[in-house]
Enzyme design. Structure first.
Site, mmCIF file in Angstrom:
data_model
loop_
_atom_site.group_PDB
_atom_site.id
_atom_site.type_symbol
_atom_site.label_atom_id
_atom_site.label_comp_id
_atom_site.label_asym_id
_atom_site.label_seq_id
_atom_site.Cartn_x
_atom_site.Cartn_y
_atom_site.Cartn_z
ATOM 1 N N CYS A 11 -4.420 0.604 -3.559
ATOM 2 C CA CYS A 11 -3.168 0.089 -2.979
ATOM 3 C C CYS A 11 -3.517 -0.621 -1.676
ATOM 4 O O CYS A 11 -4.680 -1.006 -1.449
ATOM 5 C CB CYS A 11 -2.142 1.199 -2.794
ATOM 6 S SG CYS A 11 -2.641 2.511 -1.658
ATOM 7 N N ASN A 14 -4.147 2.839 1.249
ATOM 8 C CA ASN A 14 -4.867 4.025 0.731
ATOM 9 C C ASN A 14 -4.429 5.325 1.416
ATOM 10 O O ASN A 14 -5.226 6.243 1.581
ATOM 11 C CB ASN A 14 -6.402 3.847 0.836
ATOM 12 C CG ASN A 14 -7.205 4.875 0.047
ATOM 13 O OD1 ASN A 14 -8.318 5.218 0.429
ATOM 14 N ND2 ASN A 14 -6.676 5.368 -1.051
ATOM 15 N N CYS A 16 -0.781 6.257 0.708
ATOM 16 C CA CYS A 16 0.428 6.668 -0.035
ATOM 17 C C CYS A 16 0.204 6.601 -1.548
ATOM 18 O O CYS A 16 -0.019 7.618 -2.203
ATOM 19 C CB CYS A 16 1.629 5.804 0.349
ATOM 20 S SG CYS A 16 2.072 5.899 2.099
ATOM 21 N N ARG A 17 0.290 5.385 -2.115
ATOM 22 C CA ARG A 17 0.335 5.276 -3.572
ATOM 23 C C ARG A 17 -0.978 5.612 -4.264
ATOM 24 O O ARG A 17 -0.988 6.396 -5.226
ATOM 25 C CB ARG A 17 0.780 3.855 -3.966
ATOM 26 C CG ARG A 17 2.216 3.565 -3.603
ATOM 27 C CD ARG A 17 2.512 2.080 -3.673
ATOM 28 N NE ARG A 17 1.784 1.350 -2.641
ATOM 29 C CZ ARG A 17 1.733 0.042 -2.527
ATOM 30 N NH1 ARG A 17 2.361 -0.713 -3.410
ATOM 31 N NH2 ARG A 17 1.069 -0.536 -1.546
ATOM 32 N N SER A 18 -2.086 5.000 -3.827
ATOM 33 C CA SER A 18 -3.334 5.239 -4.591
ATOM 34 C C SER A 18 -3.854 6.672 -4.435
ATOM 35 O O SER A 18 -4.384 7.224 -5.411
ATOM 36 C CB SER A 18 -4.414 4.197 -4.283
ATOM 37 O OG SER A 18 -4.788 4.183 -2.938
ATOM 38 N N ASP A 124 5.979 0.071 -2.506
ATOM 39 C CA ASP A 124 5.360 0.710 -1.344
ATOM 40 C C ASP A 124 6.392 1.618 -0.657
ATOM 41 O O ASP A 124 7.416 1.132 -0.183
ATOM 42 C CB ASP A 124 4.908 -0.404 -0.384
ATOM 43 C CG ASP A 124 4.091 0.135 0.747
ATOM 44 O OD1 ASP A 124 4.097 1.358 0.960
ATOM 45 O OD2 ASP A 124 3.445 -0.680 1.418
HETATM 46 P P1 4NP Z 1 0.045 2.408 0.555
HETATM 47 O O1 4NP Z 1 1.194 2.287 1.669
HETATM 48 O O2 4NP Z 1 -0.487 1.016 0.335
HETATM 49 O O3 4NP Z 1 0.772 2.952 -0.626
HETATM 50 O O4 4NP Z 1 -1.001 3.362 1.127
HETATM 51 C C1 4NP Z 1 0.986 1.669 2.917
HETATM 52 C C2 4NP Z 1 0.539 2.431 3.956
HETATM 53 C C3 4NP Z 1 0.365 1.835 5.201
HETATM 54 C C4 4NP Z 1 0.642 0.490 5.368
HETATM 55 C C5 4NP Z 1 1.080 -0.267 4.302
HETATM 56 C C6 4NP Z 1 1.255 0.333 3.059
HETATM 57 N N1 4NP Z 1 0.493 -0.118 6.628
HETATM 58 O O5 4NP Z 1 0.800 -1.307 6.760
HETATM 59 O O6 4NP Z 1 0.044 0.532 7.579
#
Ligand code: 4NP
Length: 154
Positions: A11, A14, A16-18, A124
């Site tokens: 994702c 790294n 939340c989703r992945s 997200d």
């Molecule tokens: P992820 O979510 O891609 O599912 O881990 C996010 C976590 C942090 C950020 C963006 C998406 N960020 O911009 O910090």
């Protein structure tokens, strides 16, 4: 040659989703007695959260469903593209970023959800409320089930 399938869930951050996809996949594979068949990891296209454990809301949601998230965030690297058999992108933006880096063995995570047709993103949940994490958990459970089915089909 190894008979294990190596999977990398990717994702943006790294955190939340992945990491949730990785934990849910491991949990379901374990439940089915298939954990020896897979090597599983996760990574982010971005580097902001490198070294961090998953977001507390991802950990809490996983915990609620009895799932552990082993991830410590890292950024994808070109060596991953050969080290893993299949790279699972959480959304079309992640997939485009990976393709820009030259990855060819990438698929959208939700393309393995047998109840869907077309191209669907795992949204997200980072900037939303905690409810988004439960929705992501549900989507990823369906997609992981389909992915295991796909990879173990005769
Ligand atoms: P992820 O979510 O891609 O599912 O881990 C996010 C976590 C942090 C950020 C963006 C998406 N960020 O911009 O910090």
């Amino acid at each position: 040659m190894s008979d294990q399938t190596r999977l990398l869930f990717v994702c943006l951050g790294n955190i939340c989703r992945s990491p949730m996809a990785e934990g849910i996949f491991l949990h379901l594979a374990n439940e089915k007695g298939l954990s020896d068949r897979f090597i599983v990891d996760s990574a982010g296209t971005g580097a902001w959260h490198v070294g961090k454990r998953p977001d507390s809301r991802a950990l809490a949601t996983a915990n609620r469903f009895g799932i552990e998230l082993p991830s410590v965030a890292r950024q994808v690297s070109p060596s991953d593209f050969e080290a893993f058999d299949l790279i699972l992108a959480m959304d079309r933006s992640n997939r485009a970023d990976l393709e820009d880096l030259g990855v060819t063995n990438v698929r959208l995570m939700r393309s393995f959800d047998a109840t869907l047709t077309g191209e669907y993103d795992v949204p997200d949940p980072y900037y939303g409320d905690g409810d988004g994490f439960v929705k992501v958990y549900e989507m990823l459970t369906r997609a992981c089930d389909g992915l295991i089915e796909h990879l173990t089909r005769d």
